[in-house]
Design a protein around this motif. Structure first.
Motif, short mmCIF file in Angstrom:
data_model
loop_
_atom_site.label_atom_id
_atom_site.label_comp_id
_atom_site.label_asym_id
_atom_site.label_seq_id
_atom_site.Cartn_x
_atom_site.Cartn_y
_atom_site.Cartn_z
N ASP A 1 -2.83 4.80 15.79
CA ASP A 1 -3.05 5.67 14.62
C ASP A 1 -2.50 5.02 13.35
O ASP A 1 -3.14 5.04 12.30
CB ASP A 1 -2.35 7.02 14.80
CG ASP A 1 -2.97 7.90 15.88
OD1 ASP A 1 -4.11 7.63 16.31
OD2 ASP A 1 -2.27 8.85 16.30
N LEU A 2 -1.31 4.45 13.47
CA LEU A 2 -0.67 3.83 12.30
C LEU A 2 -1.45 2.60 11.85
O LEU A 2 -1.66 2.40 10.65
CB LEU A 2 0.78 3.47 12.62
CG LEU A 2 1.59 2.85 11.49
CD1 LEU A 2 1.58 3.72 10.24
CD2 LEU A 2 3.02 2.60 11.95
N ILE B 1 0.85 -1.19 0.00
CA ILE B 1 0.00 0.00 0.00
C ILE B 1 0.89 1.24 0.00
O ILE B 1 2.11 1.13 0.18
CB ILE B 1 -0.94 0.05 1.24
CG1 ILE B 1 -0.11 0.03 2.54
CG2 ILE B 1 -1.96 -1.07 1.19
CD1 ILE B 1 -0.95 0.17 3.81
N GLU B 2 0.27 2.40 -0.22
CA GLU B 2 1.00 3.66 -0.12
C GLU B 2 0.15 4.63 0.68
O GLU B 2 -0.97 4.95 0.30
CB GLU B 2 1.28 4.22 -1.52
CG GLU B 2 2.18 5.43 -1.48
CD GLU B 2 2.60 5.90 -2.86
OE1 GLU B 2 2.87 7.09 -2.99
OE2 GLU B 2 2.65 5.07 -3.79
N PHE B 3 0.72 5.07 1.81
CA PHE B 3 -0.01 6.01 2.66
C PHE B 3 -0.06 7.39 2.03
O PHE B 3 0.89 7.81 1.37
CB PHE B 3 0.67 6.14 4.04
CG PHE B 3 0.63 4.89 4.87
CD1 PHE B 3 -0.55 4.21 5.08
CD2 PHE B 3 1.77 4.40 5.46
CE1 PHE B 3 -0.59 3.06 5.86
CE2 PHE B 3 1.76 3.27 6.25
CZ PHE B 3 0.56 2.59 6.44
N ASP B 4 -1.14 8.10 2.27
CA ASP B 4 -1.22 9.51 1.92
C ASP B 4 -0.18 10.22 2.80
O ASP B 4 -0.23 10.10 4.02
CB ASP B 4 -2.63 10.03 2.22
CG ASP B 4 -2.79 11.50 1.97
OD1 ASP B 4 -2.08 12.29 2.65
OD2 ASP B 4 -3.62 11.87 1.14
N PRO B 5 0.78 10.94 2.20
CA PRO B 5 1.86 11.55 3.00
C PRO B 5 1.37 12.47 4.11
O PRO B 5 1.93 12.46 5.21
CB PRO B 5 2.67 12.33 1.96
CG PRO B 5 2.38 11.66 0.67
CD PRO B 5 0.97 11.15 0.78
N SER B 6 0.32 13.25 3.86
CA SER B 6 -0.17 14.16 4.90
C SER B 6 -0.80 13.39 6.05
O SER B 6 -0.67 13.77 7.22
CB SER B 6 -1.16 15.17 4.32
OG SER B 6 -2.31 14.52 3.84
N SER C 1 0.68 12.76 10.19
CA SER C 1 -0.11 13.08 11.38
C SER C 1 -0.24 11.91 12.34
O SER C 1 -0.85 12.04 13.41
CB SER C 1 -1.51 13.56 10.96
OG SER C 1 -2.24 12.50 10.39
N VAL C 2 0.33 10.77 12.00
CA VAL C 2 0.29 9.59 12.85
C VAL C 2 1.14 9.83 14.10
O VAL C 2 2.30 10.20 13.99
CB VAL C 2 0.78 8.35 12.08
CG1 VAL C 2 1.05 7.19 13.01
CG2 VAL C 2 -0.23 7.96 11.02
N LYS C 3 0.55 9.64 15.27
CA LYS C 3 1.25 9.89 16.53
C LYS C 3 1.44 8.65 17.39
O LYS C 3 2.36 8.58 18.18
CB LYS C 3 0.51 10.96 17.36
CG LYS C 3 0.31 12.28 16.67
CD LYS C 3 1.61 12.98 16.43
CE LYS C 3 1.37 14.33 15.77
NZ LYS C 3 2.44 14.74 14.91
#
Length: 82
Positions: free
Chosen positions: A68-69, A53-58, A62-64
Motif C-alpha cells: 500500500d505504501l 513528495i508529500e502524501f495526502d494525510p488521509s 489508510s496505508v496498511k
C-alpha cells in the motif's frame, strides 16, 4: 522510486534484532510486525523526504501494508494522488 524491498529494509532497521522473526514483503501489514505508530510515521516521513513528495494525510493514514505504501508513493510521485 521506492520499492517494497526498500520499505522492508526500513522496517527491518526499525525492528532491529526482532526483524528475523518476520517475513517482510509487499503483503506485510505494518501492525503485524509490532511497529509503533510513531515508527510507522517515521518510515512514511523518511520516504516523503527521500522522494521529495508529500502524501495526502488521509491516504497515508489508510496505508496498511508495505505494498500500500509503495503504491501511494508511486501515485503521489506521478501526481495522480493529488
Amino acid at each position: 522510486m521506492i520499492t517494497a524491498e526498500e520499505v522492508c529494509a526500513r522496517i527491518a532497521k526499525k525492528l532491529g534484532g526482532k526483524a528475523d522473526a518476520h517475513v517482510l514483503n509487499a503483503d506485510t501489514a505494518f501492525d503485524s510486525v509490532g511497529l509503533s505508530s510513531l515508527q510507522i510515521a517515521d518510515i512514511v516521513y523518511s520516504i516523503e523526504d527521500d522522494l521529495d513528495i508529500e502524501f495526502d494525510p488521509s491516504k497515508a493514514a489508510s496505508v496498511k501494508t508495505v505494498g500500500d505504501l509503495v503504491r501511494l508513493a508511486e501515485e503521489t510521485k506521478s501526481g495522480s494522488a493529488a
